[in-house]
Design an enzyme around this catalytic site. Structure first.
Site, PDB file in Angstrom:
ATOM      1  CG  PHE A   1      -1.938   0.398  -7.083  1.00 54.80           C
ATOM      2  CD1 PHE A   1      -2.494   1.489  -7.744  1.00 54.80           C
ATOM      3  CD2 PHE A   1      -2.640  -0.136  -6.001  1.00 54.80           C
ATOM      4  CE1 PHE A   1      -3.695   2.039  -7.345  1.00 54.80           C
ATOM      5  CE2 PHE A   1      -3.841   0.422  -5.587  1.00 54.80           C
ATOM      6  CZ  PHE A   1      -4.375   1.511  -6.269  1.00 54.80           C
TER       7      PHE A   1
ATOM      8  N   GLY B   1       4.517   1.490  -1.620  1.00 55.28           N
ATOM      9  CA  GLY B   1       4.619   1.905  -3.007  1.00 55.28           C
ATOM     10  C   GLY B   1       3.282   2.380  -3.542  1.00 55.28           C
TER      11      GLY B   1
ATOM     12  CG  ASP C   1      -2.310   0.642   0.861  1.00 54.80           C
ATOM     13  OD1 ASP C   1      -2.304   1.753   0.270  1.00 54.80           O
ATOM     14  OD2 ASP C   1      -3.361   0.055   1.181  1.00 54.80           O
TER      15      ASP C   1
ATOM     16  CG  HIS D   1     -15.445   0.004  -5.135  1.00 58.01           C
ATOM     17  ND1 HIS D   1     -16.523  -0.001  -4.269  1.00 58.01           N
ATOM     18  CD2 HIS D   1     -14.369   0.333  -4.365  1.00 58.01           C
ATOM     19  CE1 HIS D   1     -16.116   0.327  -3.049  1.00 58.01           C
ATOM     20  NE2 HIS D   1     -14.823   0.524  -3.085  1.00 58.01           N
TER      21      HIS D   1
END
Length: 345
Positions: free
Chosen positions: A237, A235, A214, A255
């Site tokens: 993504f 990090g 995360d 979502h």
């Protein structure tokens, strides 16, 4: 999270057909119902009622600092919708109102309060902008974004975090109970927050190791969960390399994002994954039928606040295909989320 039953959904649709006038006025003025729920949750009415058999609305008003007649009228609306039970001015718990207690193991009090926070609620004052443009109304009401709002308003941030924990207490055991993680060596939880899902998966499968990925500030807050079997990796993504793993989980992250960003996230996972690796996308799916469903409502919240969306199984299948994955099956759980299982092509 509590969801409507299929019978209730069919009854709702049937009622609209039988009495279209009532359906329109109840919906047009229906803002009253969530605001009554928000007020009761903010005041802690369910906590004040406690485990006692019953109290009067006047007693509850005195306990929570509310106007006696005003609170009676709020509780009358809520009880007519299954939240609390009332006989005259005597109030007792219903199964739904018990979930508003702070000490309930599956408490939804903070979740109810979260939807009523100014940062969330006020975006709907500009909802027409989202409908006309497809752009989240939150860009007008929260120029710095929803996540910055929670960072800059500690009380709102606390309520949001508690709401997420409350949801996780229902969803995480359901996910771990519905899927066999024991056949994997390493699980990487992408955007896994404070590690609730990964911790539960490792606890239930003692031979499995995990990596929690995360943002750096989230990983810093999650430091206490690290162990010889659970590693932390900070990090972004969208920018940084993801960990190598046999199975990747990503729970209620996709979502938050529109299609192109969602594909970018899936492609980042595919880049890190070996051929044949498993991806588990854990989300609330929109059913293909026409009946009312919470996922369809949540989809409008995502449109308004973040620009994300809830999706159908078919829509997830297309996003995964574009990203180098093949959807294999969908596993239902005993909660409101499903596990969409895909393989790296």
């Amino acid at each position: 999270m509590a969801t409507r039953t299929e019978a209730q959904e069919k009854q709702s649709a049937g009622s609209a057909q039988a009495n279209p006038f009532q359906a329109i006025v109840m919906m047009a003025g229906g803002v009253v119902l969530p605001r009554c729920l928000h007020a009761a949750a903010d005041l802690g009415v369910a906590d004040a009622l406690g485990e006692e058999e019953q109290k009067t609305s006047d007693q509850l008003a005195a306990s929570v600092g509310a106007h006696p007649d005003a609170l009676f009228r709020v509780l009358r609306v809520l009880s007519s919708n299954g939240i609390f039970e009332m006989t005259g001015r005597k109030v007792r718990h219903s199964p739904a109102s018990r979930l508003l207690r702070s000490d309930h193991p599956h408490s939804l009090r903070s979740l109810a309060r979260m939807f009523g926070l100014p940062g969330c609620w006020n975006a709907f004052n500009e909802f027409g902008y989202s409908v006309r443009t497809g752009i989240p109304a939150g860009t007008k009401t929260l120029p710095k974004g929803l996540w910055r709002y929670f960072q800059e308003n500690p009380e709102a941030g606390r309520i949001f975090n508690e709401a997420m924990v409350g949801k996780a207490q229902v969803q995480v055991p359901a996910v771990v109970g519905a899927y066999d993680f024991s056949r994997f060596g390493t699980v990487a939880d992408i955007g896994g927050g404070r590690g609730h899902l990964l911790q539960a998966a490792l606890e239930a499968n003692r031979s499995v190791h995990g990596v929690l990925f995360d943002l750096p500030n989230v990983i810093q807050d999650a430091g206490a969960v690290a162990s010889d079997r659970l590693k932390l990796q900070a990090g972004d993504f969208f920018k940084d390399a993801l960990p190598a793993a046999d199975v990747y989980t990503i729970m209620e992250v996709i979502h938050d994002w529109p299609d192109e960003e969602s594909v970018a996230i899936f492609k980042a996972i595919r880049k890190a994954a070996k051929p044949g690796a498993t991806l588990l996308v854990i989300e609330q799916l929109i059913p293909e039928d026409k009946a009312p469903h919470w996922a369809k409502m949540l989809d409008i919240h995502m449109l308004t606040l973040l620009g994300g969306k809830q999706r159908t199984e078919e829509e997830y299948g297309e996003l995964l295909r574009r990203s180098g994955f093949a959807l294999e099956r969908v596993h239902p759980t005993r909660s409101d989320v499903s596990i969409i299982e895909a393989k790296a092509a």
